[in-house]
Design an enzyme around this catalytic site. Structure first.
Site, PDB file in Angstrom:
ATOM      1  N   ALA A  24       1.070  -0.971  -0.487  1.00 21.41           N
ATOM      2  CA  ALA A  24      -0.382  -0.191  -0.002  1.00 21.41           C
ATOM      3  C   ALA A  24       0.526   1.371  -0.225  1.00 21.41           C
ATOM      4  O   ALA A  24       0.791   2.560  -0.695  1.00 21.41           O
ATOM      5  CB  ALA A  24      -0.811   0.313   1.664  1.00 21.41           C
ATOM      6  N   GLY A  27       1.828   1.752  -3.363  1.00 18.60           N
ATOM      7  CA  GLY A  27       0.464   1.397  -4.167  1.00 18.60           C
ATOM      8  C   GLY A  27       0.272   3.945  -4.086  1.00 18.60           C
ATOM      9  O   GLY A  27      -0.369   4.450  -5.251  1.00 18.60           O
ATOM     10  N   ASP A  28       0.364   3.906  -2.886  1.00 15.28           N
ATOM     11  CA  ASP A  28       0.043   4.928  -2.524  1.00 15.28           C
ATOM     12  C   ASP A  28       0.905   5.797  -3.541  1.00 15.28           C
ATOM     13  O   ASP A  28       0.320   7.025  -4.178  1.00 15.28           O
ATOM     14  CB  ASP A  28       0.183   5.430  -0.989  1.00 15.28           C
ATOM     15  CG  ASP A  28      -0.210   6.749  -0.447  1.00 15.28           C
ATOM     16  OD1 ASP A  28      -1.250   7.351  -1.002  1.00 15.28           O
ATOM     17  OD2 ASP A  28       1.206   7.857  -0.425  1.00 15.28           O
ATOM     18  N   ALA A  29       2.252   5.908  -3.613  1.00 13.64           N
ATOM     19  CA  ALA A  29       2.955   6.302  -4.213  1.00 13.64           C
ATOM     20  C   ALA A  29       3.317   6.672  -5.750  1.00 13.64           C
ATOM     21  O   ALA A  29       2.716   7.223  -6.449  1.00 13.64           O
ATOM     22  CB  ALA A  29       4.309   6.594  -3.541  1.00 13.64           C
ATOM     23  N   GLU A  32      -0.652   8.513  -6.713  1.00 15.33           N
ATOM     24  CA  GLU A  32      -0.135  10.010  -6.449  1.00 15.33           C
ATOM     25  C   GLU A  32       0.685  10.848  -7.633  1.00 15.33           C
ATOM     26  O   GLU A  32       0.214  11.769  -8.131  1.00 15.33           O
ATOM     27  CB  GLU A  32       0.468  10.538  -4.927  1.00 15.33           C
ATOM     28  CG  GLU A  32       0.578  11.673  -5.349  1.00 15.33           C
ATOM     29  CD  GLU A  32      -0.306  12.548  -4.031  1.00 15.33           C
ATOM     30  OE1 GLU A  32      -0.212  13.283  -4.485  1.00 15.33           O
ATOM     31  OE2 GLU A  32      -1.570  12.165  -3.604  1.00 15.33           O
TER      32      GLU A  32
END
Length: 141
Positions: A24, A27-29, A32
């Site tokens: 995660a 995945g967040d980066a 974004e």
């Protein structure tokens, strides 16, 4: 370093050994960067502040939760495995602007994005990102 750090690829077996929260985190980066790149390319004359405001609409937990709910029927069994692995992970914190269920669904979404990125499945990421853009354009979140 011998490896191109922008082209790191892992096997699915290696990714399965990773913590869902680490996936995660990646995945967040990735999400974004996708959102910022998309917005900057579509709104070239928009101020950075307004780009940021628009990006928040995509990346907040509520939006990610809505996206994954609409994507669930599109996911393969292995993609669903990674989504559920992330959704069920206990992070210990919940942001002030999201309820627990939204946050967990958003974490599952980010885990799925991290998985696809690390195994190098750019075609699938592009498909999902196009789906998200179409959903946003239709007022889906």
């Amino acid at each position: 370093m011998e490896n191109d750090l922008l082209e790191i690829r892992m096997s699915e077996a290696e990714v399965r050994q990773m913590s869902p929260l680490a996936l995660a985190f990646i995945g967040d980066a990735v999400y974004e960067v996708f959102v910022r790149t998309y917005l900057a390319s579509e709104h070239r004359n928009m101020s950075v502040h307004n780009l940021h405001v628009e990006a928040i609409k995509f990346v907040k937990a509520h939006s990610q939760s809505e996206v994954i709910k609409k994507l669930e029927q599109e996911l393969s069994d292995r993609e669903m495995y990674f989504f559920k692995k992330g959704r069920n992970a206990k992070s210990g914190t919940v942001p002030k602007n999201a309820d627990v269920q939204e946050y967990r669904f958003a974490t599952g979404f980010e885990t799925l994005i991290g998985f696809l990125y690390l195994i190098g499945n750019r075609d699938r990421l592009n498909y999902l990102f196009r789906f998200i853009i179409n959903l946003k354009n239709k007022g889906g979140f």
